[in-house]
Design an enzyme around this catalytic site. Structure first.
Site, PDB file in Angstrom:
ATOM      1  N   HIS A  76      13.161 -13.093 -13.388  1.00 28.89           N
ATOM      2  CA  HIS A  76      12.641 -13.299 -14.800  1.00 28.89           C
ATOM      3  C   HIS A  76      13.172 -12.656 -15.765  1.00 28.89           C
ATOM      4  CE1 HIS A  76       8.050 -14.145 -13.236  1.00 28.89           C
ATOM      5  NE2 HIS A  76       8.971 -14.853 -12.692  1.00 28.89           N
ATOM      6  N   TYR A 205       1.200  -9.299 -19.854  1.00 27.55           N
ATOM      7  CA  TYR A 205       0.435  -7.923 -19.919  1.00 27.55           C
ATOM      8  C   TYR A 205      -0.428  -8.114 -21.106  1.00 27.55           C
ATOM      9  CZ  TYR A 205       3.824  -5.812 -16.624  1.00 27.55           C
ATOM     10  OH  TYR A 205       4.409  -5.181 -15.464  1.00 27.55           O
ATOM     11  N   LYS A 302       7.320   0.538 -11.863  1.00 27.41           N
ATOM     12  CA  LYS A 302       8.540   1.321 -11.675  1.00 27.41           C
ATOM     13  C   LYS A 302       8.362   2.103 -10.257  1.00 27.41           C
ATOM     14  CE  LYS A 302      10.911   0.995 -15.216  1.00 27.41           C
ATOM     15  NZ  LYS A 302      11.489  -0.261 -14.777  1.00 27.41           N
ATOM     16  N   TYR A 387      11.943  -1.219 -18.874  1.00 26.16           N
ATOM     17  CA  TYR A 387      11.197  -2.304 -18.031  1.00 26.16           C
ATOM     18  C   TYR A 387      12.069  -2.701 -17.084  1.00 26.16           C
ATOM     19  CZ  TYR A 387       8.019  -5.555 -15.970  1.00 26.16           C
ATOM     20  OH  TYR A 387       6.829  -6.038 -15.227  1.00 26.16           O
TER      21      TYR A 387
HETATM   22  P1  FAD Z   1       5.067   4.900   0.601  1.00 30.02           P
HETATM   23  O1  FAD Z   1       5.397   3.338   0.504  1.00 30.02           O
HETATM   24  O2  FAD Z   1       3.698   5.229   0.294  1.00 30.02           O
HETATM   25  O3  FAD Z   1       5.632   5.087   2.091  1.00 30.02           O
HETATM   26  C1  FAD Z   1       5.395   6.249   2.562  1.00 30.02           C
HETATM   27  C2  FAD Z   1       4.995   6.196   4.207  1.00 30.02           C
HETATM   28  O4  FAD Z   1       4.948   7.552   4.656  1.00 30.02           O
HETATM   29  C3  FAD Z   1       3.880   5.457   4.338  1.00 30.02           C
HETATM   30  O5  FAD Z   1       3.917   4.261   5.271  1.00 30.02           O
HETATM   31  C4  FAD Z   1       2.744   6.499   4.945  1.00 30.02           C
HETATM   32  O6  FAD Z   1       2.080   5.899   6.118  1.00 30.02           O
HETATM   33  C5  FAD Z   1       3.822   7.286   5.580  1.00 30.02           C
HETATM   34  N1  FAD Z   1       3.275   8.674   5.871  1.00 30.02           N
HETATM   35  C6  FAD Z   1       2.296   9.492   5.205  1.00 30.02           C
HETATM   36  N2  FAD Z   1       1.993  10.603   5.903  1.00 30.02           N
HETATM   37  C7  FAD Z   1       2.787  10.631   6.895  1.00 30.02           C
HETATM   38  C8  FAD Z   1       2.785  11.563   7.886  1.00 30.02           C
HETATM   39  N3  FAD Z   1       1.837  12.687   7.995  1.00 30.02           N
HETATM   40  N4  FAD Z   1       3.829  11.409   9.017  1.00 30.02           N
HETATM   41  C9  FAD Z   1       4.426  10.274   9.042  1.00 30.02           C
HETATM   42  N5  FAD Z   1       4.505   9.113   7.817  1.00 30.02           N
HETATM   43  C10 FAD Z   1       3.448   9.461   7.065  1.00 30.02           C
HETATM   44  N6  FAD Z   1       6.177  -0.248  -7.891  1.00 30.02           N
HETATM   45  C11 FAD Z   1       6.966  -0.948  -8.458  1.00 30.02           C
HETATM   46  O7  FAD Z   1       8.141  -0.370  -8.467  1.00 30.02           O
HETATM   47  N7  FAD Z   1       6.735  -2.367  -9.153  1.00 30.02           N
HETATM   48  C12 FAD Z   1       5.484  -2.482  -8.887  1.00 30.02           C
HETATM   49  O8  FAD Z   1       5.325  -3.809  -9.378  1.00 30.02           O
HETATM   50  C13 FAD Z   1       4.417  -1.885  -8.267  1.00 30.02           C
HETATM   51  N8  FAD Z   1       3.275  -2.131  -8.152  1.00 30.02           N
HETATM   52  C14 FAD Z   1       2.355  -1.541  -7.301  1.00 30.02           C
HETATM   53  C15 FAD Z   1       1.066  -1.909  -7.223  1.00 30.02           C
HETATM   54  C16 FAD Z   1       0.293  -1.570  -6.437  1.00 30.02           C
HETATM   55  C17 FAD Z   1      -1.103  -2.065  -6.324  1.00 30.02           C
HETATM   56  C18 FAD Z   1       0.570  -0.225  -5.761  1.00 30.02           C
HETATM   57  C19 FAD Z   1      -0.360   0.482  -4.946  1.00 30.02           C
HETATM   58  C20 FAD Z   1       1.761   0.404  -5.735  1.00 30.02           C
HETATM   59  C21 FAD Z   1       2.613  -0.187  -6.948  1.00 30.02           C
HETATM   60  N9  FAD Z   1       4.024   0.270  -7.074  1.00 30.02           N
HETATM   61  C22 FAD Z   1       4.724  -0.603  -7.949  1.00 30.02           C
HETATM   62  C23 FAD Z   1       4.320   1.563  -6.388  1.00 30.02           C
HETATM   63  C24 FAD Z   1       5.129   1.383  -5.009  1.00 30.02           C
HETATM   64  O9  FAD Z   1       4.267   0.491  -4.247  1.00 30.02           O
HETATM   65  C25 FAD Z   1       5.655   2.652  -4.470  1.00 30.02           C
HETATM   66  O10 FAD Z   1       5.967   3.608  -5.400  1.00 30.02           O
HETATM   67  C26 FAD Z   1       6.282   2.622  -3.258  1.00 30.02           C
HETATM   68  O11 FAD Z   1       5.539   2.052  -2.152  1.00 30.02           O
HETATM   69  C27 FAD Z   1       6.910   4.032  -2.864  1.00 30.02           C
HETATM   70  O12 FAD Z   1       7.833   3.937  -1.596  1.00 30.02           O
HETATM   71  P2  FAD Z   1       7.885   5.152  -0.806  1.00 30.02           P
HETATM   72  O13 FAD Z   1       8.713   4.611   0.452  1.00 30.02           O
HETATM   73  O14 FAD Z   1       8.165   6.299  -1.435  1.00 30.02           O
HETATM   74  O15 FAD Z   1       6.244   5.590  -0.420  1.00 30.02           O
HETATM   75  C1  DHB Z   2       3.118  -5.962 -10.266  1.00 26.68           C
HETATM   76  C2  DHB Z   2       2.504  -4.867 -10.333  1.00 26.68           C
HETATM   77  C3  DHB Z   2       2.739  -4.140 -11.351  1.00 26.68           C
HETATM   78  O1  DHB Z   2       2.334  -2.943 -11.529  1.00 26.68           O
HETATM   79  C4  DHB Z   2       3.296  -4.493 -12.648  1.00 26.68           C
HETATM   80  O2  DHB Z   2       3.609  -3.717 -13.537  1.00 26.68           O
HETATM   81  C5  DHB Z   2       3.970  -5.690 -12.597  1.00 26.68           C
HETATM   82  C6  DHB Z   2       3.815  -6.819 -11.457  1.00 26.68           C
HETATM   83  C7  DHB Z   2       2.783  -6.938  -9.080  1.00 26.68           C
HETATM   84  O3  DHB Z   2       2.083  -6.591  -8.247  1.00 26.68           O
HETATM   85  O4  DHB Z   2       3.072  -8.122  -9.110  1.00 26.68           O
END
Ligand code: FAD
Ligand code: DHB
Length: 394
Positions: A76, A205, A302, A387
């Site tokens: 995009h 947005y 992010k 962004y």
């Molecule tokens: P996580 O993905 O949370 O992974 C952590 C892992 O640790 C999990 O699998 C958990 O089960 C495990 N864990 C927890 N406790 C323990 C334990 N005691 N022992 C062993 N394992 C454990 N980010 C973007 O960049 N762009 C987006 O568009 C965006 N949209 C989002 C939309 C939604 C709806 C949500 C919820 C989040 C969004 N995010 C987005 C954020 C993004 O999903 C997270 O920042 C990302 O998953 C972080 O990755 P991580 O590996 O740090 O943590």
């Molecule tokens: C999506 C999630 C977001 O938080 C965002 O800013 C843009 C897109 C998504 O899940 O597609």
């Protein structure tokens, strides 16, 4: 009974941060074990992020994880910013020479896990009672209980907390060492996934007096939408009709003939919104990466990108540390936090600009800010640069 084992790097959490770190370490010949409370299927199925920054795409491609992303990801050039009666396109490529990709976190996770299995990465899923020990020594260790109730001990040179916001790693940094900052926002997002072709070529947005709305997508047949809702919203209060009517009103159904297509809703959830930063991101032989160290509200897309950027800095730092050179590991926390605070500010700024409340003064300020960003090249370039994402080493 307690079984014991040894590895170089014990990684707690098999989300994108943990599995990507194991991938980057393996490329440097470093052995790791990834520990996870959930099952592999559960982690793979979690519907989360959808937008990858240019530097995330570049990194995944460089390390051999970009093949399906290149084929199935959708580049995009920008986004639409909207408020009642007006929709404006911001062209990131024109403004800052960078773009973003629509490619779901579920797909990134699948690519990571497939590559991990191909190199016979060691995972332990479905564990409980994860605990971190002797982090201030050169011989830290982790314990847990497996699904059969057996206790395990893993000794390592380094422990990395990639266990998101609910894991034990951030709390393993002593209170007298860690400093935290946080904000809980007075609204949440109701997110849905729907079997319907997107009604837009790029994300919309939308500011609206009823609340923010976002039109995103996953493919040519699957759309992703979010609605601002009050905290503690009960999904049972939101029928399909109420969701589609809310989206249509806020996204401007009828604006210059634009129409919102609807379809079957296949997933729905309510997401609270928080900002959180903990520093330092290293204590002794414990390093934190991704959501374990910081959370951003999702409005700036992010969270996943920050997790990737942390790990991109951490992997070479750990490789050097294990070969006897601590300089990069000593610099990791400060280097990562520079980007974390930039993204924390950007995510807070996007969130407060786009989510409406009943305060008439706030409303005028938000609309003025939106008009400025949409009409001034300087304003638009600031949004675009943040962004589309700053380079990893920023
Ligand atoms: P996580 O993905 O949370 O992974 C952590 C892992 O640790 C999990 O699998 C958990 O089960 C495990 N864990 C927890 N406790 C323990 C334990 N005691 N022992 C062993 N394992 C454990 N980010 C973007 O960049 N762009 C987006 O568009 C965006 N949209 C989002 C939309 C939604 C709806 C949500 C919820 C989040 C969004 N995010 C987005 C954020 C993004 O999903 C997270 O920042 C990302 O998953 C972080 O990755 P991580 O590996 O740090 O943590
Ligand atoms: C999506 C999630 C977001 O938080 C965002 O800013 C843009 C897109 C998504 O899940 O597609």
């Amino acid at each position: 009974m307690t079984t014991s084992g040894r590895t170089q790097v014990a990684i707690v959490g098999a989300g994108p941060a943990g599995v990507l770190l194991s991938h980057l370490l393996a490329a440097d010949g470093i052995e790791s074990v990834v520990l996870e409370t959930r099952s592999e299927e559960y982690v793979a199925g979690r519907i989360r992020a959808g937008i990858l920054e240019q530097s995330t795409v570049d990194l995944l491609t460089e390390v051999g994880l970009g093949e399906r992303l290149a084929r199935e990801g959708d580049q995009h050039h920008g986004i639409y910013l909207q408020w009642p009666g007006e929709r404006h396109h911001l062209d990131f490529v024109d403004l800052v020479g960078r773009s973003v990709w629509v490619y779901g976190q579920t797909e990134v996770q699948k690519d990571l896990v497939l590559a991990a299995h191909a190199r016979q990465q060691q995972f332990v899923y479905e564990i409980s009672d994860t605990a971190l020990h002797d982090l201030e020594s050169d011989r830290p260790w982790v314990t847990w209980t497996d699904a059969d109730g057996v206790r395990h001990r893993l000794d390592a040179d380094v422990v990395v907390g990639c266990d998101g916001s609910f894991g034990p790693s951030r709390g393993a940094v002593p209170d007298e060492v860690r400093r935290t900052w946080g904000r809980t926002y007075p609204y949440s997002w109701l997110g849905i996934l729907a079997d319907v072709a997107p009604s837009t070529d790029e994300l919309i947005y939308a500011w609206h007096p009823d609340g923010f709305a976002l039109h995103s997508m996953r493919s040519s047949t699957v759309s992703r939408f979010y609605l601002q809702v009050p905290n503690d919203t009960d999904l049972a209060d939101w029928s399909d009709d109420r969701i589609w009517d809310g989206l249509a009103a806020r996204l401007g159904h009828g604006l210059d003939g634009w129409e919102l297509a609807t379809g079957t809703i296949t997933d729905r959830s309510v997401l609270p919104m928080r900002s959180f930063v903990q520093q330092p991101m290293r204590h002794g032989r414990l390093f934190l990466a991704g959501d374990a160290a910081h959370l951003v509200p999702p409005t700036g897309a992010k969270g996943l990108n920050l997790a990737v950027a942390d790990v991109a800095l951490l992997a070479p730092a750990l490789a050097a540390l294990l070969k006897g050179d601590p300089a990069l590991a000593d610099a990791y926390s400060d280097a990562a936090l520079r980007r974390v605070w930039r993204c924390t500010h950007f995510s807070w700024w996007m969130t407060t600009m786009l989510h409406s409340n009943d305060d008439p003064f706030d409303r005028e300020l938000q609309l003025s800010q939106l008009r400025w960003v949409a009409s001034s090249r300087a304003g638009a370039a600031g949004l675009a640069e943040n962004y589309a994402g700053l380079p990893i080493g920023f």
